[in-house]
Design a protein around this motif. Sequence first.
Motif, PDB file in Angstrom:
ATOM      1  N   ARG A  93       0.698  51.693  11.625  1.00 21.31           N
ATOM      2  CA  ARG A  93      -0.054  51.594  12.877  1.00 21.31           C
ATOM      3  C   ARG A  93      -0.310  52.966  13.486  1.00 21.31           C
ATOM      4  NH1 ARG A  93       3.123  46.799  13.224  1.00 21.31           N
ATOM      5  NH2 ARG A  93       1.740  44.986  13.379  1.00 21.31           N
TER       6      ARG A  93
ATOM      7  N   THR B 250      -5.453  54.635  12.878  1.00 21.31           N
ATOM      8  CA  THR B 250      -6.560  55.022  13.765  1.00 21.31           C
ATOM      9  C   THR B 250      -7.140  56.382  13.417  1.00 21.31           C
ATOM     10  OG1 THR B 250      -4.972  55.917  15.357  1.00 21.31           O
ATOM     11  CG2 THR B 250      -5.703  53.643  15.690  1.00 21.31           C
TER      12      THR B 250
ATOM     13  N   ASP C 185      -9.143  48.489   9.535  1.00 17.01           N
ATOM     14  CA  ASP C 185      -8.965  48.402  10.980  1.00 17.01           C
ATOM     15  C   ASP C 185      -7.685  47.645  11.293  1.00 17.01           C
ATOM     16  OD1 ASP C 185      -9.572  45.755  10.438  1.00 17.01           O
ATOM     17  OD2 ASP C 185     -11.590  45.853  11.291  1.00 17.01           O
ATOM     18  N   GLU C 186      -7.456  47.396  12.576  1.00 15.82           N
ATOM     19  CA  GLU C 186      -6.221  46.741  12.998  1.00 15.82           C
ATOM     20  C   GLU C 186      -6.088  45.339  12.410  1.00 15.82           C
ATOM     21  OE1 GLU C 186      -2.585  46.160  14.750  1.00 15.82           O
ATOM     22  OE2 GLU C 186      -3.734  48.038  14.644  1.00 15.82           O
ATOM     23  N   ARG C 187      -7.205  44.622  12.323  1.00 17.31           N
ATOM     24  CA  ARG C 187      -7.150  43.271  11.753  1.00 17.31           C
ATOM     25  C   ARG C 187      -6.736  43.328  10.284  1.00 17.31           C
ATOM     26  NH1 ARG C 187     -12.132  39.224  12.539  1.00 17.31           N
ATOM     27  NH2 ARG C 187     -11.369  39.497  14.688  1.00 17.31           N
TER      28      ARG C 187
ATOM     29  N   GLN D  66      -3.024  44.057  10.081  1.00 16.67           N
ATOM     30  CA  GLN D  66      -2.201  42.882  10.356  1.00 16.67           C
ATOM     31  C   GLN D  66      -2.076  42.005   9.109  1.00 16.67           C
ATOM     32  OE1 GLN D  66      -0.509  43.799  13.331  1.00 16.67           O
ATOM     33  NE2 GLN D  66      -0.513  41.572  13.430  1.00 16.67           N
TER      34      GLN D  66
END
Length: 342
Positions: free
Chosen positions: A92, A96, A215-217, A220
């Motif tokens: 995480r 970015t 990306d964040e999705r 996850q």
Amino acid sequence: MPTPPPAARRPAVTPMAFVRAMVRAYERRGLDPSAALREAQITPSALRRADARITAAQMETISGLAMQQLDDEALGWFSRRLPWGSYGMLCRASITSPQLGLALQRWCRHHRLLTEDIVLHLATDGAAARLWIEERRDLGEMREICCVTLLRYVHGFACWAIDSRIPLREVHFPFPAPRHRDAYPVMFPGPVRFRMPHAGLVFDAAYLALPLRRDERALQAMLQRALPLTVLQYRRDRLLAQRVREALHADTAGLADAAAVAAALNVSVRTLHRQLRDEGCSLQQLKDEARRARATELLERSRRPIKQIAAAVGFRNEKSFARAFAGWTGVAPSAWREGVRR
């Protein structure tokens, strides 16, 4: 005959030595690993065999259970536990980043928040990038599994982040070659060297400039099954065209056909053509570029006969070379040379 379980149907290449290291981590904590071993279909007799191997599926199962039951994603390597989710935090902290180079720098920097027993470093030297492990504490019997797993973690994350295979120029380990050294080329495609100053990876620095494609999705979803990243070998190479150019420039005549180029880059001929097509070019275009560049260089900087230049850039005879050269430049090789000398 009953269908064997998936773990039994896949090739077993992971050394049992890594499982025995996990068992020692259980023993240090006063915990019983037998349930996890049964879940991973690892028998006591196999565990004792020095030459035994397990599949990637078995390794994923035993590793995941051990990390949760020990509440230690480092599996006993370090002087303090790394609670469940520690490496997810590193992902995480890095996801970015606009480019892979910055993502890996963040990974190395934030890893020091987890432990100071080892420090990860990233540096470039010309066209090569090097990521290595500085050991600040004696890792003892956990040294091999620690170095192997950390390098596979970071390499797996890097490949996933840019959605590309990252070929390894060299892989280094500071310990003598183990008896299961034949498993290393499977875990780390690329030349593996032992008894080196540090454990580390060497790869083309151009990958550091590639943008992250996740990306964040996606992160996850990946974290639900992050361990396969340590065994997944990406087929796509987003810098394949550049690697082909470099290979052809180094050996224009020797890499005469697709099979030779594919072998030099450790990919299949089918993969070579498919990925070049995805990048908007073809092997023939790249070969023509390399041949033209080499031919014009020899015509301008040497007095070698045209026949010799034709052979040097991979043509069977002077006539076919002259025809190709005229197609590239609009003039014959001799006229090009004369024009340069005026």
